[in-house]
Design a protein around this motif. Structure first.
Motif, PDB file in Angstrom:
ATOM      1  N   VAL A  49       0.847  -1.185   0.000  1.00 56.50           N
ATOM      2  CA  VAL A  49       0.000   0.000   0.000  1.00 56.50           C
ATOM      3  C   VAL A  49       0.893   1.250   0.000  1.00 56.50           C
ATOM      4  CG1 VAL A  49      -1.781   1.248   1.288  1.00 56.50           C
ATOM      5  CG2 VAL A  49      -1.777  -1.245   1.292  1.00 56.50           C
ATOM      6  N   THR A  50       0.515   2.231  -0.810  1.00 58.72           N
ATOM      7  CA  THR A  50       1.191   3.528  -0.814  1.00 58.72           C
ATOM      8  C   THR A  50       0.164   4.600  -0.502  1.00 58.72           C
ATOM      9  OG1 THR A  50       0.834   3.775  -3.183  1.00 58.72           O
ATOM     10  CG2 THR A  50       2.950   2.827  -2.504  1.00 58.72           C
ATOM     11  N   ASP A  51       0.636   5.812  -0.348  1.00 61.40           N
ATOM     12  CA  ASP A  51      -0.254   6.955  -0.100  1.00 61.40           C
ATOM     13  C   ASP A  51      -1.246   6.671   1.027  1.00 61.40           C
ATOM     14  OD1 ASP A  51       0.977   8.350  -2.182  1.00 61.40           O
ATOM     15  OD2 ASP A  51      -0.361   7.434  -3.650  1.00 61.40           O
ATOM     16  N   ARG A  52      -0.749   6.470   2.212  1.00 62.83           N
ATOM     17  CA  ARG A  52      -1.582   6.136   3.362  1.00 62.83           C
ATOM     18  C   ARG A  52      -1.377   7.110   4.521  1.00 62.83           C
ATOM     19  NH1 ARG A  52       2.310   4.967   5.830  1.00 62.83           N
ATOM     20  NH2 ARG A  52       4.054   3.717   5.352  1.00 62.83           N
ATOM     21  N   PRO A  53      -1.527   8.407   4.268  1.00 59.50           N
ATOM     22  CA  PRO A  53      -1.313   9.350   5.377  1.00 59.50           C
ATOM     23  C   PRO A  53      -2.280   9.076   6.525  1.00 59.50           C
ATOM     24  CG  PRO A  53      -2.356  10.448   3.521  1.00 59.50           C
ATOM     25  CD  PRO A  53      -2.027   9.052   3.072  1.00 59.50           C
ATOM     26  N   ASN A  54      -1.762   9.192   7.727  1.00 62.61           N
ATOM     27  CA  ASN A  54      -2.549   9.005   8.950  1.00 62.61           C
ATOM     28  C   ASN A  54      -3.081   7.585   9.121  1.00 62.61           C
ATOM     29  OD1 ASN A  54      -2.198  11.776   9.538  1.00 62.61           O
ATOM     30  ND2 ASN A  54      -3.894  12.233   8.164  1.00 62.61           N
ATOM     31  N   LEU A  55      -2.508   6.630   8.407  1.00 59.05           N
ATOM     32  CA  LEU A  55      -2.914   5.237   8.556  1.00 59.05           C
ATOM     33  C   LEU A  55      -1.712   4.442   9.038  1.00 59.05           C
ATOM     34  CD1 LEU A  55      -4.995   4.764   5.278  1.00 59.05           C
ATOM     35  CD2 LEU A  55      -5.846   5.131   7.588  1.00 59.05           C
ATOM     36  N   ASP A  65     -12.126 -16.594   4.586  1.00 65.07           N
ATOM     37  CA  ASP A  65     -11.374 -17.425   3.641  1.00 65.07           C
ATOM     38  C   ASP A  65      -9.881 -17.156   3.571  1.00 65.07           C
ATOM     39  OD1 ASP A  65     -13.744 -18.702   2.804  1.00 65.07           O
ATOM     40  OD2 ASP A  65     -14.201 -17.006   1.488  1.00 65.07           O
ATOM     41  N   ALA A  66      -9.431 -15.984   4.018  1.00 66.89           N
ATOM     42  CA  ALA A  66      -8.018 -15.629   3.856  1.00 66.89           C
ATOM     43  C   ALA A  66      -7.632 -14.547   4.859  1.00 66.89           C
ATOM     44  CB  ALA A  66      -7.759 -15.128   2.436  1.00 66.89           C
ATOM     45  N   ASP A  67      -6.318 -14.415   5.018  1.00 66.96           N
ATOM     46  CA  ASP A  67      -5.755 -13.319   5.801  1.00 66.96           C
ATOM     47  C   ASP A  67      -5.051 -12.391   4.820  1.00 66.96           C
ATOM     48  OD1 ASP A  67      -6.408 -14.432   8.397  1.00 66.96           O
ATOM     49  OD2 ASP A  67      -4.821 -15.898   8.015  1.00 66.96           O
ATOM     50  N   TYR A  68      -5.131 -11.101   5.073  1.00 69.55           N
ATOM     51  CA  TYR A  68      -4.492 -10.098   4.239  1.00 69.55           C
ATOM     52  C   TYR A  68      -3.554  -9.282   5.112  1.00 69.55           C
ATOM     53  CZ  TYR A  68      -8.253 -11.241   1.024  1.00 69.55           C
ATOM     54  OH  TYR A  68      -9.124 -11.911   0.199  1.00 69.55           O
ATOM     55  N   ILE A  69      -2.295  -9.216   4.708  1.00 69.38           N
ATOM     56  CA  ILE A  69      -1.346  -8.360   5.395  1.00 69.38           C
ATOM     57  C   ILE A  69      -1.084  -7.175   4.482  1.00 69.38           C
ATOM     58  CG2 ILE A  69       0.988  -8.106   6.307  1.00 69.38           C
ATOM     59  CD1 ILE A  69       0.939 -11.072   7.046  1.00 69.38           C
ATOM     60  N   LEU A  70      -1.528  -6.015   4.927  1.00 67.76           N
ATOM     61  CA  LEU A  70      -1.296  -4.776   4.206  1.00 67.76           C
ATOM     62  C   LEU A  70      -0.048  -4.141   4.795  1.00 67.76           C
ATOM     63  CD1 LEU A  70      -4.442  -5.418   4.197  1.00 67.76           C
ATOM     64  CD2 LEU A  70      -4.697  -3.043   3.541  1.00 67.76           C
ATOM     65  N   TYR A  71       0.857  -3.700   3.923  1.00 67.96           N
ATOM     66  CA  TYR A  71       2.110  -3.138   4.411  1.00 67.96           C
ATOM     67  C   TYR A  71       2.534  -1.958   3.550  1.00 67.96           C
ATOM     68  CZ  TYR A  71       4.320  -5.606   0.534  1.00 67.96           C
ATOM     69  OH  TYR A  71       4.672  -6.049  -0.719  1.00 67.96           O
ATOM     70  N   ALA A  72       3.290  -1.058   4.137  1.00 64.94           N
ATOM     71  CA  ALA A  72       3.768   0.135   3.449  1.00 64.94           C
ATOM     72  C   ALA A  72       4.739  -0.267   2.346  1.00 64.94           C
ATOM     73  CB  ALA A  72       4.447   1.069   4.432  1.00 64.94           C
ATOM     74  N   ALA A  73       4.395   0.083   1.115  1.00 65.96           N
ATOM     75  CA  ALA A  73       5.258  -0.211  -0.022  1.00 65.96           C
ATOM     76  C   ALA A  73       6.280   0.899  -0.237  1.00 65.96           C
ATOM     77  CB  ALA A  73       4.421  -0.397  -1.280  1.00 65.96           C
ATOM     78  N   ASP A  74       6.066   2.025   0.405  1.00 65.04           N
ATOM     79  CA  ASP A  74       6.927   3.188   0.196  1.00 65.04           C
ATOM     80  C   ASP A  74       7.874   3.416   1.370  1.00 65.04           C
ATOM     81  OD1 ASP A  74       4.872   3.792   1.911  1.00 65.04           O
ATOM     82  OD2 ASP A  74       4.284   5.647   0.915  1.00 65.04           O
ATOM     83  N   THR A  75       8.475   2.306   1.832  1.00 67.52           N
ATOM     84  CA  THR A  75       9.449   2.379   2.917  1.00 67.52           C
ATOM     85  C   THR A  75      10.611   1.455   2.574  1.00 67.52           C
ATOM     86  OG1 THR A  75       9.727   2.321   5.316  1.00 67.52           O
ATOM     87  CG2 THR A  75       8.345   0.586   4.343  1.00 67.52           C
ATOM     88  N   THR A  76      11.584   1.376   3.432  1.00 66.69           N
ATOM     89  CA  THR A  76      12.777   0.567   3.157  1.00 66.69           C
ATOM     90  C   THR A  76      12.447  -0.929   3.206  1.00 66.69           C
ATOM     91  OG1 THR A  76      13.437   0.393   5.469  1.00 66.69           O
ATOM     92  CG2 THR A  76      14.226   2.336   4.228  1.00 66.69           C
ATOM     93  N   PRO A  77      13.240  -1.740   2.528  1.00 68.66           N
ATOM     94  CA  PRO A  77      13.014  -3.195   2.595  1.00 68.66           C
ATOM     95  C   PRO A  77      13.078  -3.739   4.024  1.00 68.66           C
ATOM     96  CG  PRO A  77      14.456  -2.682   0.753  1.00 68.66           C
ATOM     97  CD  PRO A  77      14.265  -1.398   1.530  1.00 68.66           C
ATOM     98  N   LEU A  78      14.014  -3.245   4.840  1.00 70.41           N
ATOM     99  CA  LEU A  78      14.096  -3.709   6.223  1.00 70.41           C
ATOM    100  C   LEU A  78      12.814  -3.377   6.986  1.00 70.41           C
ATOM    101  CD1 LEU A  78      15.655  -4.973   8.565  1.00 70.41           C
ATOM    102  CD2 LEU A  78      16.630  -2.707   9.026  1.00 70.41           C
TER     103      LEU A  78
END
Length: 175
Positions: A49-55, A65-78
């Motif tokens: 996910v990108t563009d997520r101010p205040n989130l 049926d599933a689990d979803y892990i949403l993560y910041a795509a606009d940060t460092t790999p670490l």
């Protein structure tokens, strides 16, 4: 005193949990998540996910049926690895939410997902919650364990204090 004992118990519990994990060498976060999904018998989808101010920088959304892990795509790999491991740690620890339903962050990030499908949403915003503390410790212990196995190549090593004082580097075998 009791709070020290409680913290020590939390760390010990987290360490035991991480000690039971089989972590591949070299470690690959995507493989780890696939293995966790197979072990749980249900898919885990990674959603950058990108563009997520205040989130939050990470969310765990669970459906029937599933689990979803949403993560910041606009940060460092670490940082991405830490976010993914933190959210995966919620699954490893069997965390449940405290009655929260689909919140505004999940609605914003996954608008196509009907609210009726969502069973729980866990966000990494409040580290004082016991489940957040546990997930943070488990993620950190996993990262620490896999990082200790990796050492930088000899050419990447910066000269140590020995170089400042014109002393031979002990890693150079006396040459």
């Amino acid at each position: 005193m009791s709070s020290d004992r409680s913290r020590r118990g939390l760390w010990q519990r987290c360490q035991r949990r991480v000690d039971t994990l089989s972590l591949a060498d070299p470690f690959d976060i995507a493989d780890f998540i696939r293995t966790l999904a197979a072990h749980r018998g249900r898919p885990i989808e990674l959603v950058p996910v990108t563009d997520r101010p205040n989130l939050p920088c990470g969310l765990l959304v669970t459906t029937a049926d599933a689990d979803y892990i949403l993560y910041a795509a606009d940060t460092t790999p670490l940082h991405q690895h830490h976010i993914l491991l933190h959210e995966a740690a919620h699954l490893l620890c069997g965390h449940q939410d405290d009655g929260a339903t689909l919140n505004s962050a999940a609605r914003t990030l996954m608008p196509a997902l009907p609210p009726a499908l969502v069973e729980r949403v866990l966000g990494r915003t409040v580290y004082t919650e016991p489940q957040e503390q546990e997930a943070e410790i488990v993620a950190s212990l996993i990262l620490s364990r896999v990082s200790l196995r990796e050492s930088p190549p000899a050419t990447a090593r910066a000269p140590g204090l020995e170089a400042l004082f014109n002393r031979p580097d002990p890693r150079s075998s006396g040459r």
